[in-house]
Scaffold this motif. Structure first.
Motif, PDB file in Angstrom:
ATOM      1  N   HIS A  82      27.218   1.606  27.351  1.00 35.05           N
ATOM      2  CA  HIS A  82      26.444   0.826  26.378  1.00 35.05           C
ATOM      3  C   HIS A  82      27.321   0.451  25.183  1.00 35.05           C
ATOM      4  O   HIS A  82      27.255  -0.684  24.682  1.00 35.05           O
ATOM      5  CB  HIS A  82      25.230   1.634  25.917  1.00 35.05           C
ATOM      6  N   MET A  83      28.144   1.372  24.713  1.00 36.75           N
ATOM      7  CA  MET A  83      29.022   1.107  23.577  1.00 36.75           C
ATOM      8  C   MET A  83      30.026   0.002  23.914  1.00 36.75           C
ATOM      9  O   MET A  83      30.371  -0.812  23.064  1.00 36.75           O
ATOM     10  CB  MET A  83      29.745   2.381  23.161  1.00 36.75           C
ATOM     11  N   ALA A  84      30.489  -0.029  25.171  1.00 42.49           N
ATOM     12  CA  ALA A  84      31.418  -1.084  25.583  1.00 42.49           C
ATOM     13  C   ALA A  84      30.761  -2.455  25.469  1.00 42.49           C
ATOM     14  O   ALA A  84      31.393  -3.427  25.033  1.00 42.49           O
ATOM     15  CB  ALA A  84      31.878  -0.839  27.018  1.00 42.49           C
ATOM     16  N   GLY A  85      29.482  -2.550  25.838  1.00 43.76           N
ATOM     17  CA  GLY A  85      28.769  -3.817  25.706  1.00 43.76           C
ATOM     18  C   GLY A  85      28.548  -4.201  24.256  1.00 43.76           C
ATOM     19  O   GLY A  85      28.673  -5.384  23.885  1.00 43.76           O
ATOM     20  N   ALA A  86      28.235  -3.213  23.416  1.00 45.09           N
ATOM     21  CA  ALA A  86      28.026  -3.490  21.991  1.00 45.09           C
ATOM     22  C   ALA A  86      29.321  -3.959  21.323  1.00 45.09           C
ATOM     23  O   ALA A  86      29.318  -4.894  20.507  1.00 45.09           O
ATOM     24  CB  ALA A  86      27.494  -2.238  21.296  1.00 45.09           C
ATOM     25  N   GLN A  87      30.451  -3.332  21.681  1.00 38.73           N
ATOM     26  CA  GLN A  87      31.732  -3.744  21.109  1.00 38.73           C
ATOM     27  C   GLN A  87      32.090  -5.157  21.561  1.00 38.73           C
ATOM     28  O   GLN A  87      32.591  -5.962  20.775  1.00 38.73           O
ATOM     29  CB  GLN A  87      32.828  -2.774  21.529  1.00 38.73           C
ATOM     30  N   LEU A  88      31.826  -5.461  22.839  1.00 41.01           N
ATOM     31  CA  LEU A  88      32.086  -6.802  23.347  1.00 41.01           C
ATOM     32  C   LEU A  88      31.304  -7.837  22.544  1.00 41.01           C
ATOM     33  O   LEU A  88      31.844  -8.885  22.166  1.00 41.01           O
ATOM     34  CB  LEU A  88      31.703  -6.866  24.826  1.00 41.01           C
ATOM     35  N   ALA A  89      30.022  -7.560  22.275  1.00 43.29           N
ATOM     36  CA  ALA A  89      29.201  -8.504  21.520  1.00 43.29           C
ATOM     37  C   ALA A  89      29.757  -8.731  20.121  1.00 43.29           C
ATOM     38  O   ALA A  89      29.794  -9.866  19.622  1.00 43.29           O
ATOM     39  CB  ALA A  89      27.766  -7.991  21.455  1.00 43.29           C
ATOM     40  N   GLU A  90      30.203  -7.663  19.474  1.00 40.48           N
ATOM     41  CA  GLU A  90      30.768  -7.798  18.129  1.00 40.48           C
ATOM     42  C   GLU A  90      32.033  -8.652  18.148  1.00 40.48           C
ATOM     43  O   GLU A  90      32.262  -9.477  17.251  1.00 40.48           O
ATOM     44  CB  GLU A  90      31.071  -6.415  17.550  1.00 40.48           C
ATOM     45  N   GLU A  91      32.866  -8.474  19.170  1.00 38.09           N
ATOM     46  CA  GLU A  91      34.094  -9.269  19.268  1.00 38.09           C
ATOM     47  C   GLU A  91      33.775 -10.740  19.521  1.00 38.09           C
ATOM     48  O   GLU A  91      34.443 -11.632  18.983  1.00 38.09           O
ATOM     49  CB  GLU A  91      34.978  -8.707  20.369  1.00 38.09           C
ATOM     50  N   ILE A  92      32.764 -10.997  20.341  1.00 41.28           N
ATOM     51  CA  ILE A  92      32.390 -12.389  20.616  1.00 41.28           C
ATOM     52  C   ILE A  92      31.848 -13.059  19.363  1.00 41.28           C
ATOM     53  O   ILE A  92      32.069 -14.258  19.140  1.00 41.28           O
ATOM     54  CB  ILE A  92      31.379 -12.441  21.776  1.00 41.28           C
TER      55      ILE A  92
END
Length: 371
Positions: free
Chosen positions: A284-294
């Motif tokens: 879940h954290m990997a998805g949240a970090q991806l969203a922040e980078e996008i």
């Protein structure tokens, strides 16, 4: 209009924004007109897609291994054509690739503890808004944002747990265990696959690393292993009494394993297999970090700048236009002469797969048992 962010785009954005600006799907979307070097990693992954093709998993080694070798030859042959004039290192590259593949043929049956479900499969996941996870991120123009990529192999183990497997060829020392734990692309693929196929729980990542360097003798001319596959054949039941090749549930969660080790690995003769369990919080954290980078990528005030280093620049396909920008020269003639606009959907000749559910044993998530 939808805003697409690929795994390659994300890596380029974090490595060098100028390279990302030239190559990213949502930016200039350019690629070189002509290849400059062989890509042994890509060629070996093409070959391993045949080795782990689910429909042939139970076939005899004498039938399958020549097909794998042919896939390697075809992949390198296509690269040779793309290079143009007959490259002087063609035979050396071919021999090097064959030796590496033959070592893998001898090693893989001793470490494979899974059954393949999908090879070379694309995914497309809607990226949620970190501020409102029930809704997706919105890109420029009001379109949704999608994260796209490809997994080398989706496998299932004896406990009915699913794993994302990544193959890679490294002409350098293997990364440390800490580097693999922190590696982003494969964990993001676990997250994306769980959203792409809603409800599937991915247990973790398996890194299948191959090095052309070997400290042991070549296995050339050794007898083929009597049993090509280690672990779980397609037509034998798993511990739960179900054929491993036939996932029949929409919501897939495996049973607890006998071992709770976070990391396990085995290494020898320039080959290494590392298994890393990933818990739900980590994915879940990997998805949240991806969203922040996008969110950074689509910000209207984004600044584009280079991040030059010897390691990055030596392998970058955009050094010439980058130098032109740096020297305040007109970059457009260089781009027009040596680069092309990639199509939205690029067909890769000779690639096994190419659609999310176009390979394997005919199973589409939610459609019932495999044929």
């Amino acid at each position: 209009m939808e805003y697409l962010v690929s795994a390659a785009d994300r890596a380029a954005f974090k490595r060098c924004r100028r390279q990302w600006d030239f190559a990213a799907t949502a930016r200039r979307c350019l690629s070189p007109v002509r290849r400059t070097t062989y890509d042994l990693d890509r060629a070996l992954r093409d070959a391993l897609a045949v080795y782990y093709f689910p429909g042939m998993w139970d076939w005899d080694a004498a039938i399958v291994l020549p097909l794998v070798t042919k896939a390697l030859d075809n992949a390198l042959g296509r690269q040779r054509e793309a290079l143009g004039a007959d490259p002087p290192d063609w035979q050396a590259t071919l021999d090097r690739a064959h030796l590496l593949l033959e070592r893998y043929f001898s090693w893989a049956p001793t470490v494979d503890r899974f059954s393949p479900i999908r090879v070379e499969t694309d995914f497309d996941a809607i990226v949620p808004d970190p501020a409102d996870p029930e809704h997706g991120l919105v890109g420029p123009g009001g379109g949704g944002i999608h994260y796209t990529g490809r997994i080398d192999l989706l496998a299932i183990d004896e406990y009915d747990r699913y794993w994302v497997v990544r193959h890679r060829v490294l002409d350098e020392p293997f990364p440390t265990m800490e580097q693999l734990v922190l590696e982003e692309d494969s964990v993001a693929a676990c997250w994306a696959w769980g959203r792409f196929y809603d409800g599937m729980e991915v247990a973790g990542t398996i890194y299948n690393e191959l090095s052309p360097r070997s400290t042991e003798g070549s296995p050339r001319n050794q007898r083929l292993p009597e049993r090509r596959r280690g672990g779980i054949p397609q037509h034998e039941p798993s511990g739960g009494g179900r054929g491993v090749s036939s996932p029949r549930r929409i919501y897939v969660k495996g049973r607890p394993a006998e071992t709770t080790d976070r990391i396990s690995h085995i290494e020898g003769n320039g080959l290494r297999r590392t298994v890393i369990r990933r818990n739900n919080a980590e994915i879940h954290m990997a998805g949240a970090q991806l969203a922040e980078e996008i969110l950074d990528m689509v910000h209207p005030d984004l600044h584009v700048y280079p991040s030059p280093t010897p390691a990055h620049c030596s392998a970058c396909a955009f050094v010439a236009p980058c130098l032109a920008v740096h020297e305040n020269r007109d970059v457009e003639p260089i781009l027009e002469a040596d680069y092309r606009k990639r199509p939205a959907i690029e067909i890769e000749r000779g690639r096994l797969g190419g659609t999310p559910f176009g390979v394997g044993r005919g199973w589409v998530p939610g459609s019932g048992s495999a044929e």
